[in-house]
Design an enzyme around this catalytic site. Sequence first.
Site, short mmCIF file in Angstrom:
data_model
loop_
_atom_site.label_atom_id
_atom_site.label_comp_id
_atom_site.label_asym_id
_atom_site.label_seq_id
_atom_site.Cartn_x
_atom_site.Cartn_y
_atom_site.Cartn_z
N GLY A 1 76.69 99.46 10.36
CA GLY A 1 75.76 99.80 10.63
C GLY A 1 74.71 100.76 10.32
N GLY A 2 74.05 101.20 10.83
CA GLY A 2 72.87 102.68 10.44
C GLY A 2 73.81 103.58 10.19
N PHE A 3 74.65 103.44 11.01
CA PHE A 3 75.07 105.14 10.59
C PHE A 3 76.26 105.26 9.89
CE2 PHE A 3 77.13 102.22 13.80
CZ PHE A 3 78.23 101.76 12.95
N GLY A 4 76.69 103.90 9.43
CA GLY A 4 77.42 103.58 7.94
C GLY A 4 78.82 102.44 8.40
N THR A 5 80.12 102.88 8.03
CA THR A 5 80.87 101.86 7.23
C THR A 5 82.09 102.02 9.23
OG1 THR A 5 80.10 101.69 5.40
CG2 THR A 5 82.26 100.17 6.69
N VAL A 6 82.70 100.74 9.68
CA VAL A 6 83.69 100.95 10.18
C VAL A 6 85.14 100.51 9.45
CG1 VAL A 6 84.62 100.43 12.26
CG2 VAL A 6 82.55 100.94 12.66
N ASP B 1 71.48 104.60 24.83
CA ASP B 1 71.93 103.64 23.87
C ASP B 1 72.59 102.43 24.23
OD1 ASP B 1 70.56 102.72 21.58
OD2 ASP B 1 72.39 103.18 20.67
#
Length: 874
Positions: free
Chosen positions: A577-582, A692
């Site tokens: 996602g925009g935040f990084g990876t899971v 959100d």
Amino acid sequence: MKYFHSFLLLLIIAYGIFESVQAQDQSEFISLACGLVPKETVYTEKSTNIIYESDANYIDSGLVGRINDANKTRLQQQYWTLRSFPEGERNCYNFNLTANRKYLIKASFNYGNYDDLNRLPRFDLHIGPNKWTSVSFPGGRYGSNREMIHVLTQNRLQVCLVKTGETTPFINSLEIRPLHNGTYVTQSGSLILVSRVYFSPTPLFVRYDDDIHDRTWLPYSDDQKVSIRTDLFVNTSNFYDVPEVVAKTAAVPKNASQPLTLNWTLSEITAQTYIYMHFAEIHNLEANDIREFNITYNGGKNWFPYYRPRKLQMRTLYNPRALNSPDGKFNFSFVMTGNSTLPPLINALEIYNVLNFLQLDTSQDEVSAMVNIKQSYELKEKVSWQGDPCAPQFLHWEGLKCSYPNADSPMIISLNLTDSKLTGRITPEFAKLTQLIELDLSKNDLSGDIPAFFADMKLLKLILSFLLCRNLSGNPNLNSTIPDSLQQRLHRNSLTLILSETHRKESKKVPVVAIAMSVAGVFALLVILAIIFVVRRRIKKGPISVNASGVKSKDLKITYHEVLKITKNFERVLGKGGFGTVYYGNLDDTQVAVKMLSHSSAQGYKEFKAEVDLLSRVHHRYLVGLVGYCDDGDNLALIYEYMANGDLSENMSGKRGGNVLTWEKRMQIAVEAAQGLEYLHNGCQPPMVHRDVKTTNILLNERYGAKLADFGLTRSFPIDGDCQVSTAVAGTPGYLDPEYNKTNSLSEKSDVYSFGVVLLQIITNQPVIDKTRERTHIIEWAVLMLTKGDLRNIIDPKLMGDYDTNGAWKMVELALACVNPSSDRRPTMAHVVMELNECMALENARKQGSEEMSSRGYVNFSLSSASEFIPRAR
Ligand SMILES: *[C@@H]1O[C@H](CO)[C@@H](O)[C@H](O)[C@H]1NC(C)=O
Ligand SMILES: *[C@@H]1O[C@H](CO)[C@@H](O)[C@H](O)[C@H]1NC(C)=O
Ligand SMILES: *[C@@H]1O[C@H](CO)[C@@H](O)[C@H](O)[C@H]1NC(C)=O
Ligand SMILES: *[C@@H]1O[C@H](CO)[C@@H](O)[C@H](O)[C@H]1NC(C)=O
Ligand SMILES: *[C@@H]1O[C@H](CO)[C@@H](O)[C@H](O)[C@H]1NC(C)=O
Ligand SMILES: *[C@@H]1O[C@H](CO)[C@@H](O)[C@H](O)[C@H]1NC(C)=O
Ligand SMILES: *[C@@H]1O[C@H](CO)[C@@H](O)[C@H](O)[C@H]1NC(C)=O
Ligand SMILES: *[C@@H]1O[C@H](CO)[C@@H](O)[C@H](O)[C@H]1NC(C)=O
Ligand SMILES: *[C@@H]1O[C@H](CO)[C@@H](O)[C@H](O)[C@H]1NC(C)=O
Ligand SMILES: *[C@@H]1O[C@H](CO)[C@@H](O)[C@H](O)[C@H]1NC(C)=O
């Protein structure tokens, strides 16, 4: 514990007045006239048409009695007789009913000086092992009634009268009526009736057969109100089935420019309460007439804004979460809104207190084994053998020892039936007491074989003394041959069997198989075993989940090194996602999802901290759980419980493959996510706004249970009186509340808006924004399609029409109410939850085929439709 409120001292002694024309079906009613003899007697009470029977088939103890003739006047016949219980601490009625069903239980007590002592008793009433209420007769009144609404956990119901002092409990009538599953829903617990009134100037109470569920409605009026009445037909067919006579009258304020007020005080001020208000517009409205009012309580707290009763249609409003008031006082106020031309109105009101049943029943198998043992040996003399064998602890059956594990049903660990005049064979029912450690059958007249099933009772350590009594020809009644399997256990010393001969000492031929042990030794062993037993169970059942036990956030902190270990060096990617990876991970054998925040992430350190702080403080079934986090130099990671089925968006779009989410599943997801959000708004201190809410932030576990995720933007919002906190507007385009965007003032209603968009997506399976569509935004598109045609135009075609039309309409109305441009006009999440539960009920009803549903065929955009109980088609 007594309940009353200022405008009503429950008037108890009922005298029926309504002449009934036609008897409704009462085949599922149980109506007992206690103490009625002979036991086969059945009669119909003229004033109500209720058919009463004797209570003798439901209880095997107590004495029958009759009230004084002088006191019979004006009383219905079921109050003339009674059953009293001078013997035993607890005496119980037993009913075979249906588990998971909802019942109305009514108990009536009318002393009538039946014992010529002229002393009003006091005692308690229990449901199974739990106390329901105390019964007393304040102010020297002779009569008292108790009513509750209760969902059975087992296929049986026990109503018990329990002594609390010297005086003798008694009861005149006990009545049980099934209720519709979808009515009187609570978050937890049963409901005790505080008051049920309708607003009639005539002093007539209403019950069966005006009320098909036989609720008793008492008339109420005061000098601030006037009653109005209609002769027109009022459609009362919502689940609550308010009687027609109740629906035809209503109260309005005497001075039409004043608010309508309703005040009461709960005598138990800590009580959690549920309030049900029934409304129908019974005034013949002229074209320009509007009756609209705000309902508030306790100085302006919102209960329901802009309410408009439906014309000649009954609707029920209630609070989906229990309310309480610090001093037990409730002041409700109904105030006309600016557009209203008519004063507020109400037809009927019900008030209940929540009763939580904390004491667990002994497991059904053990109870039925004990009941069968009692019956097969005719143990009538055991006066304490009534009700639940183990619970509550102070009323456990004599000769029984139980263990009381934490958060689990009590279990029978010892049964002592010494000297109980047992005759006949040893019943196999003993084998059903699977947790039994000791069994004493000594000093009885048992015959037959020593059964082999004892060998299979794994925990059994001691069987004490079968009597080897000889009959006249000198043969022992009990065949002392010991089955092989039992022999083996005896040899392994895992069981002690002591056979003795107590009555007739002359026989010397008794085989001694007992392992000699002093009585003291046996007891020491038992104590140790009992302790081991309890400890073992505790360990097994103890809380393991780190996440649920409210640990401080620092306890959840782990190092980057551990993150590498958990994820096996970031072996498996779950998503980006925009935040990084899971990443997928494994922590102490529990699957987890590890979200690594990339350095260029849109989610900064502040959001990261916000989420850690929130999730380590707030735990809820429908909020994704934080298992740990890593704040190690540049490495930031959040470790969540693993949600096997990804997010709602993927599931709707079919990206994950798999089946189309059914309508039922979708509604369940909606209701669960709504509950998570509702908890943030109302369950947290201070209240939180998620900011959100969107389909990608609703995650699904392996059972497709939904949880709300991503709390990076979550903020507490200002409550009344606080100064306005101005935060930069944040959220996701398409889901973002336009009013919040414009005014920059944050409230929980912004989440309601976003949730409305989510609901529309769940219904339509359309993207939020689609430039190729006739209307770009999903809301505009949905409204356009609805005005063009009917519901089918917008519902996800993948459902192939497999949904309940009424429920779908309701859901569409709800979604549109949520996205109302004016935040004031949006429902609260509490009401959204309530509405969604009702959609579920409709869908379930459809699935069960028990109700015939038809499309309502119109759209109603008004908010007032958003939290009413919708009508039942009959
Ligand atoms: C019942 O009878 C007694 C004595 O006859 C009388 O004092 C009492 O008031 C009566 N109670 C009711 C409720 O009628
Ligand atoms: C309830 O069921 C039990 C066993 O099924 C039976 O023995 C008992 O008589 C029933 N009681 C009543 C009141 O019907
Ligand atoms: C009532 O509802 C509960 C849960 O909602 C369900 O388990 C139960 O089977 C229902 N009972 C009936 C009789 O429909
Ligand atoms: C009704 O209430 C209004 C406003 O509160 C008041 O001015 C008026 O005097 C009242 N009328 C009567 C008849 O009490
Ligand atoms: C109810 O309480 C309100 C506020 O405390 C008060 O103004 C009103 O007179 C009360 N009404 C009644 C019917 O007692
Ligand atoms: C009714 O309630 C709404 C929303 O809470 C509020 O904005 C409005 O001012 C209220 N109207 C009256 C007349 O109290
Ligand atoms: C009154 O009705 C008008 C027109 O329907 C509407 O625009 C306005 O918002 C309403 N006012 C209130 C206070 O509800
Ligand atoms: C059973 O009860 C009797 C009498 O109360 C007592 O003497 C005996 O020791 C008990 N048996 C066990 C195994 O505790
Ligand atoms: C006792 O039981 C054993 C095994 O079940 C059987 O073989 C024997 O015949 C029985 N003895 C009597 C006296 O009934
Ligand atoms: C009552 O209302 C429901 C739905 O609003 C409708 O289906 C039903 O036919 C009505 N009943 C009567 C008797 O009009």
